[in-house]
Write an enzyme that holds these catalytic residues in place. Sequence first.
Site, mmCIF file in Angstrom:
data_model
loop_
_atom_site.group_PDB
_atom_site.id
_atom_site.type_symbol
_atom_site.label_atom_id
_atom_site.label_comp_id
_atom_site.label_asym_id
_atom_site.label_seq_id
_atom_site.Cartn_x
_atom_site.Cartn_y
_atom_site.Cartn_z
ATOM 1 N N TRP A 101 8.621 0.021 -21.117
ATOM 2 C CA TRP A 101 7.559 -0.074 -22.121
ATOM 3 C C TRP A 101 6.584 1.064 -21.819
ATOM 4 C CZ3 TRP A 101 2.592 -0.598 -20.388
ATOM 5 C CH2 TRP A 101 2.395 -1.169 -19.117
ATOM 6 N N GLU A 156 -6.139 0.351 -10.640
ATOM 7 C CA GLU A 156 -4.820 0.890 -11.024
ATOM 8 C C GLU A 156 -4.837 2.424 -11.013
ATOM 9 O OE1 GLU A 156 -2.055 -0.768 -11.588
ATOM 10 O OE2 GLU A 156 -2.666 -2.812 -12.028
ATOM 11 N N GLU A 158 3.962 1.642 -12.049
ATOM 12 C CA GLU A 158 2.535 1.376 -11.862
ATOM 13 C C GLU A 158 1.668 2.363 -12.654
ATOM 14 O OE1 GLU A 158 0.751 -0.886 -10.399
ATOM 15 O OE2 GLU A 158 2.298 -2.064 -9.420
ATOM 16 N N HIS A 184 0.112 1.374 -15.906
ATOM 17 C CA HIS A 184 -0.942 0.355 -15.979
ATOM 18 C C HIS A 184 -2.320 0.979 -16.176
ATOM 19 C CE1 HIS A 184 1.896 -2.391 -13.402
ATOM 20 N NE2 HIS A 184 2.396 -2.049 -14.569
ATOM 21 N N GLU A 221 0.462 -7.671 -5.036
ATOM 22 C CA GLU A 221 1.131 -7.693 -6.344
ATOM 23 C C GLU A 221 0.906 -9.048 -7.009
ATOM 24 O OE1 GLU A 221 2.420 -5.246 -7.953
ATOM 25 O OE2 GLU A 221 3.010 -3.745 -6.491
ATOM 26 N N THR A 245 -2.802 -9.082 -8.231
ATOM 27 C CA THR A 245 -3.016 -8.317 -9.475
ATOM 28 C C THR A 245 -2.351 -9.039 -10.653
ATOM 29 O OG1 THR A 245 -1.172 -6.886 -8.850
ATOM 30 C CG2 THR A 245 -3.357 -5.995 -8.536
ATOM 31 N N ASP A 281 5.074 -6.752 -15.012
ATOM 32 C CA ASP A 281 5.483 -5.726 -14.025
ATOM 33 C C ASP A 281 5.079 -6.162 -12.620
ATOM 34 O OD1 ASP A 281 6.553 -3.928 -15.841
ATOM 35 O OD2 ASP A 281 4.979 -2.412 -15.628
ATOM 36 N N GLU A 282 3.821 -6.602 -12.494
ATOM 37 C CA GLU A 282 3.307 -6.970 -11.157
ATOM 38 C C GLU A 282 4.146 -8.104 -10.565
ATOM 39 O OE1 GLU A 282 1.442 -4.698 -10.515
ATOM 40 O OE2 GLU A 282 -0.400 -4.521 -11.695
ATOM 41 N N HIS A 322 7.282 -6.680 -9.226
ATOM 42 C CA HIS A 322 7.014 -5.928 -7.991
ATOM 43 C C HIS A 322 6.787 -6.884 -6.812
ATOM 44 C CE1 HIS A 322 5.392 -2.443 -10.685
ATOM 45 N NE2 HIS A 322 6.701 -2.540 -10.710
HETATM 46 FE FE LIG Z 1 1.288 -3.622 -8.758
HETATM 47 FE FE LIG Z 2 -0.429 -2.292 -11.393
#
Ligand SMILES: [Fe+2]
Ligand SMILES: [Fe+2]
Length: 339
Positions: A31, A74, A111, A114, A164, A167, A196-197, A200
């Site tokens: 994305w 970020e 990352e 973000h 992670e 966040t 995403d976080e 991760h």
């Molecule tokens: Fe992250």
């Molecule tokens: Fe992030």
Amino acid sequence: MDGRRIEVLKSLEGFVGDRIPELTLKEDEYWQPSDYLPDMSQPDAREQIEQLQEQARGLSDDLMVVLIGDMITEEALPSYSMWITQLHGFDKNGEPNNSWGDWLRKWTAEENRHGDLLNKYLYLTGRVNMRAVEITIQNLLADGGDVGTGIDPYKSFTYTSFQEIATRISHSNVAIQARKAGDLSLTKMCGKIASDENRHAKAYKLFFSKCLELDPDGALLAFYDMMRQKITMPAMYMREKGKELGETFKHFAVVAERSEIYTPKDYADILDHLLKDWDIEHLKGLGNKAEAAQEYLCKLPERYRKVAERFAGRGRLPVEEYTFSWLEMAAAEPEPVAG
Ligand SMILES: [Fe+2]
Ligand SMILES: [Fe+2]
């Protein structure tokens, strides 16, 4: 540094290489920030921006502050990538040419979106003093940070697993509150970042679980050390123009707590989650020191919960208001006087 750590990381290269495809997005799944932002090439770009600004008007100042602080955190990504590059077992002439390096580059690339997305969104809302924010970003990158892991990969994986998740919680809670305030675009953005976080966190938890398997005493004691010194936020040194190191961060953390986006209870919950995920309680065959650390760690979430409950909503947060330069608008240029 303990050569055992280097050995362990080396032995995990094949494992990490095999798991990277499921831990990162493939090119056709990427994305991008532009998927969530007004398309400036379209004839209706102006209307798209107006719509974005209309939705953003309903966000409280506290929510804006947390979002800006999250975005600044970020945006300091180059510091975090530099730090991970230096970990023992990662460092091959500064450019790790192995599975660990592959992971690090792919993680960095994910990352990077973000900060990009949130920065552009905040700029377009028209509610932010972007120059003040940009100074804070530059300060944070210039000041660095000290998250207390050194170049120890075990400590770093416990730290990144924790972070992670932290966040993910913060972005998810912003998404929830944005929805309540009627900003559905921001809800989608923060929801996407949170996903995403989450992935991760899965990766770092997996890396640490393998370290625990191969070197239980070493890994557990590293986890213990990190929890003894407490997990600090990577943006701990955040400061606006003219402020002391970390001064802005302290105020930001207060706002995050009072708006219930990230609280001491979350800290206890994350620790509890990690202990269960790594099944710390049932580790067997540990040495004396590691056994004592195991006992200490297993009791820790309860201790933190009690403290969090005791202080919940009273006495902890300063009453006086702090004004963030991020939300102080520059005075508009006066209209030229006719004649
Ligand atoms: Fe992250
Ligand atoms: Fe992030």
